[in-house]
Design a protein around this motif. Sequence first.
Motif, PDB file in Angstrom:
ATOM      1  N   PHE A  20       0.830  -1.202   0.000  1.00 14.28           N
ATOM      2  CA  PHE A  20       0.000   0.000   0.000  1.00 14.28           C
ATOM      3  C   PHE A  20       0.870   1.259   0.000  1.00 14.28           C
ATOM      4  O   PHE A  20       0.660   2.173  -0.801  1.00 14.28           O
ATOM      5  CB  PHE A  20      -0.929  -0.016   1.221  1.00 14.28           C
ATOM      6  N   SER A  21       1.846   1.305   0.891  1.00 15.85           N
ATOM      7  CA  SER A  21       2.709   2.489   0.996  1.00 15.85           C
ATOM      8  C   SER A  21       3.526   2.701  -0.271  1.00 15.85           C
ATOM      9  O   SER A  21       3.855   3.838  -0.619  1.00 15.85           O
ATOM     10  CB  SER A  21       3.633   2.379   2.209  1.00 15.85           C
ATOM     11  N   GLU A  22       3.854   1.620  -0.980  1.00 12.23           N
ATOM     12  CA  GLU A  22       4.597   1.738  -2.233  1.00 12.23           C
ATOM     13  C   GLU A  22       3.714   2.263  -3.362  1.00 12.23           C
ATOM     14  O   GLU A  22       4.227   2.751  -4.363  1.00 12.23           O
ATOM     15  CB  GLU A  22       5.194   0.390  -2.629  1.00 12.23           C
ATOM     16  N   LEU A  23       2.418   2.154  -3.202  1.00 11.47           N
ATOM     17  CA  LEU A  23       1.490   2.720  -4.184  1.00 11.47           C
ATOM     18  C   LEU A  23       1.227   4.194  -3.895  1.00 11.47           C
ATOM     19  O   LEU A  23       1.039   4.990  -4.813  1.00 11.47           O
ATOM     20  CB  LEU A  23       0.165   1.951  -4.175  1.00 11.47           C
ATOM     21  N   GLN A  24       1.211   4.564  -2.632  1.00 17.09           N
ATOM     22  CA  GLN A  24       0.926   5.951  -2.261  1.00 17.09           C
ATOM     23  C   GLN A  24       1.966   6.920  -2.805  1.00 17.09           C
ATOM     24  O   GLN A  24       1.611   8.004  -3.267  1.00 17.09           O
ATOM     25  CB  GLN A  24       0.869   6.109  -0.740  1.00 17.09           C
ATOM     26  N   ALA A  25       3.229   6.541  -2.769  1.00 22.81           N
ATOM     27  CA  ALA A  25       4.300   7.458  -3.168  1.00 22.81           C
ATOM     28  C   ALA A  25       4.150   7.944  -4.618  1.00 22.81           C
ATOM     29  O   ALA A  25       4.138   9.147  -4.859  1.00 22.81           O
ATOM     30  CB  ALA A  25       5.655   6.814  -2.939  1.00 22.81           C
ATOM     31  N   PRO A  26       4.031   7.049  -5.601  1.00 24.60           N
ATOM     32  CA  PRO A  26       3.911   7.547  -6.978  1.00 24.60           C
ATOM     33  C   PRO A  26       2.536   8.139  -7.303  1.00 24.60           C
ATOM     34  O   PRO A  26       2.397   8.856  -8.288  1.00 24.60           O
ATOM     35  CB  PRO A  26       4.188   6.312  -7.833  1.00 24.60           C
ATOM     36  N   LEU A  27       1.556   7.855  -6.485  1.00 27.08           N
ATOM     37  CA  LEU A  27       0.202   8.351  -6.724  1.00 27.08           C
ATOM     38  C   LEU A  27      -0.061   9.605  -5.896  1.00 27.08           C
ATOM     39  O   LEU A  27      -1.036   9.690  -5.150  1.00 27.08           O
ATOM     40  CB  LEU A  27      -0.830   7.268  -6.402  1.00 27.08           C
ATOM     41  N   GLN A  28       0.788  10.576  -6.034  1.00 26.60           N
ATOM     42  CA  GLN A  28       0.644  11.811  -5.268  1.00 26.60           C
ATOM     43  C   GLN A  28      -0.718  12.428  -5.553  1.00 26.60           C
ATOM     44  O   GLN A  28      -1.161  12.493  -6.687  1.00 26.60           O
ATOM     45  CB  GLN A  28       1.746  12.787  -5.636  1.00 26.60           C
ATOM     46  N   GLY A  29      -1.375  12.840  -4.507  1.00 23.58           N
ATOM     47  CA  GLY A  29      -2.680  13.467  -4.662  1.00 23.58           C
ATOM     48  C   GLY A  29      -3.837  12.563  -4.282  1.00 23.58           C
ATOM     49  O   GLY A  29      -4.933  13.035  -4.045  1.00 23.58           O
ATOM     50  N   VAL A  30      -3.607  11.264  -4.224  1.00 19.57           N
ATOM     51  CA  VAL A  30      -4.679  10.349  -3.829  1.00 19.57           C
ATOM     52  C   VAL A  30      -4.691  10.245  -2.307  1.00 19.57           C
ATOM     53  O   VAL A  30      -3.645  10.105  -1.680  1.00 19.57           O
ATOM     54  CB  VAL A  30      -4.538   8.957  -4.482  1.00 19.57           C
TER      55      VAL A  30
END
Length: 101
Positions: A20-30
């Motif tokens: 989950f945390s690895e998805l949050q980084a590139p998906l800035q703004g979500v």
Amino acid sequence: MSNKWSAKIMVCLKDGRRRFSELQAPLQGVTPKVLVESLRAMERDGIITRTSYPGVPPRVEYELTDLGRSLLEQVSVWCDWAEEHLDELLAAREIYERRSA
């Protein structure tokens, strides 16, 4: 593809499993809430799998299914189209905003 984040999530998962945390980084703004909702919808539709590992804290990983991988080509075509027509899209938005103001 229930929202604007689904395609972006798929692109993030194209090279393999991610936490989950690895998805949050590139998906800035979500926001975390929207990311969770998007992931659940994609899991429901068979686009991704969610694997939970025991531990403290528990570890959860997400991965594209074969169905999700089959959709990646279409996402790529859509992204290429958007990139090719970006100037036209932005111009249309500007005209719309001026008319709506």
